[in-house]
Write an enzyme that holds these catalytic residues in place. Structure first.
Site, PDB file in Angstrom:
ATOM      1  N   ARG A 237      -6.372  -2.427   1.355  1.00 53.17           N
ATOM      2  CA  ARG A 237      -5.313  -1.432   1.456  1.00 53.17           C
ATOM      3  C   ARG A 237      -5.886  -0.188   2.144  1.00 53.17           C
ATOM      4  NH1 ARG A 237      -2.728  -5.206   0.582  1.00 53.17           N
ATOM      5  NH2 ARG A 237      -1.220  -5.644  -1.070  1.00 53.17           N
ATOM      6  N   GLU A 266       1.033   3.316   8.205  1.00 52.19           N
ATOM      7  CA  GLU A 266       1.249   2.205   9.118  1.00 52.19           C
ATOM      8  C   GLU A 266       2.712   2.134   9.547  1.00 52.19           C
ATOM      9  OE1 GLU A 266      -2.201  -0.703   7.209  1.00 52.19           O
ATOM     10  OE2 GLU A 266      -0.094  -1.053   6.705  1.00 52.19           O
ATOM     11  N   HIS A 285      -3.039  -4.575  10.988  1.00 55.06           N
ATOM     12  CA  HIS A 285      -2.562  -5.184   9.745  1.00 55.06           C
ATOM     13  C   HIS A 285      -2.080  -6.621   9.974  1.00 55.06           C
ATOM     14  CE1 HIS A 285      -0.923  -4.061   5.519  1.00 55.06           C
ATOM     15  NE2 HIS A 285      -1.259  -5.343   5.572  1.00 55.06           N
TER      16      HIS A 285
END
Length: 317
Positions: A237, A266, A285
């Protein structure tokens, strides 16, 4: 039963069929849903599927038909779980679907950093190997993983898979985990503290959940404990890392490199100090997003709904 998928695009941009879902219920799929669109789209839904769309207490209170929320991810912080429990709404998640994919990304980053794969490939395209006087062109030191030490923070599914791969490369594996030593593989040594892990390991890889106690566990104080040759990998994370502290450590040469798949914000629309930092390699990601992992995610999500309809809900959070 009416199912509304609020943001299906990242998990399924169209390469996986929704046909099986239509056999189960009336399904409406939206690629993305803005907060201003949420209530209108969800107003008659018995079930909602969400990846990153936030489902708050207030939202649930405005949806009297809602009985089920399926989170299309392992983490479920996008849903107010206490409120869902109070309102009798079942919430499920998708556990362990991307374990091998995420562990693979750890080593995609680690191998890129130690072998400088992307940099050397770019130099070949730029003609630097063509112009070299020798049969090989090497722009920097190349590092061998065998004999290096890797510290794994959190020893759940992905931490365990990462340790197994590290061991196969001949790395010495250390772990900071709530599990006792006798529940860890015999090739893994448990350490007593994060500070110890950061100080002794060549590589630190993050695999723990984001909580108040783990937020910014990578910070200036711990980075000062690391070797100047050390590497930080974060596929967990974003907020596990203090971005500015890590950028400072990289830019000053305090540590060698970082491989990052997640950021605090993000997408990083307002910029991020890690973007452009020295020896910082960032992927957007995507560790979870291999084709195999996405297919597993979609199948487990469907199985979760089927189980709920049958009165035998599974993967409930």
């Amino acid at each position: 039963m009416k199912i509304v998928v609020l943001d299906g695009y990242t998990a399924n941009p169209g390469d996986i069929s929704w046909e099986s879902w239509n056999e189960l219920a009336e399904v409406t799929v939206y690629d993305r849903t803005a907060p201003s669109q949420l209530l209108e789209r969800a107003k008659d839904a018995d079930a909602l599927l969400t990846n990153k769309v936030i489902i708050s207490r207030e939202t649930m209170q405005h949806l009297p038909s809602l009985k089920y929320i399926g989170v299309l991810a392992t983490g479920y912080n996008v849903v107010d779980i206490p409120a869902a429990h109070e309102l009798g709404i079942t919430v499920t998640n998708i556990p362990a679907y991307s374990t091998n994919s995420v562990a693979q990304m750890v080593f995609a980053h680690l191998l890129n950093i130690t072998q400088q794969v992307a940099a050397h490939s770019a130099d070949v395209v730029a003609g630097r190997w063509r112009d070299c006087e020798d049969f090989c062109f090497r722009k920097c030191s190349l590092l061998e993983l065998d004999g290096m030490s890797i510290g794994i923070v959190g020893f759940g599914n992905t931490g365990s898979a990462t340790a197994r791969i590290a061991h196969s490369f001949g790395m010495r594996v250390f772990a900071f985990s709530t599990k006792p030593q006798d529940q860890l593989p015999d090739y893994v040594s448990k350490v007593d503290s994060l500070n110890q892990l950061f100080s002794i390991c060549d590589v630190v890889s993050l695999h723990c959940p984001l909580t108040d106690s783990t937020r910014h566990l990578v910070n200036a104080a711990r980075l000062k404990l690391m070797k100047p040759t050390a590497i930080v990998i974060n596929t967990g994370r974003g907020p596990l890392v203090n971005d500015q502290d890590l950028a400072n450590a990289l830019n000053s040469g305090q540590i060698y490199a970082a491989g990052i798949d997640v950021l605090t914000q993000e997408p990083p629309r307002d910029g991020n100090p890690l973007i452009g930092a020295r020896n910082c390699f960032i992927t957007p990601h995507i560790a979870w997003a291999t084709d195999a992992a996405r297919k597993r995610l979609m199948q487990i999500a469907l199985d979760n709904v089927r189980a709920f309809v049958a009165g035998k809900a599974m993967n409930v959070v």
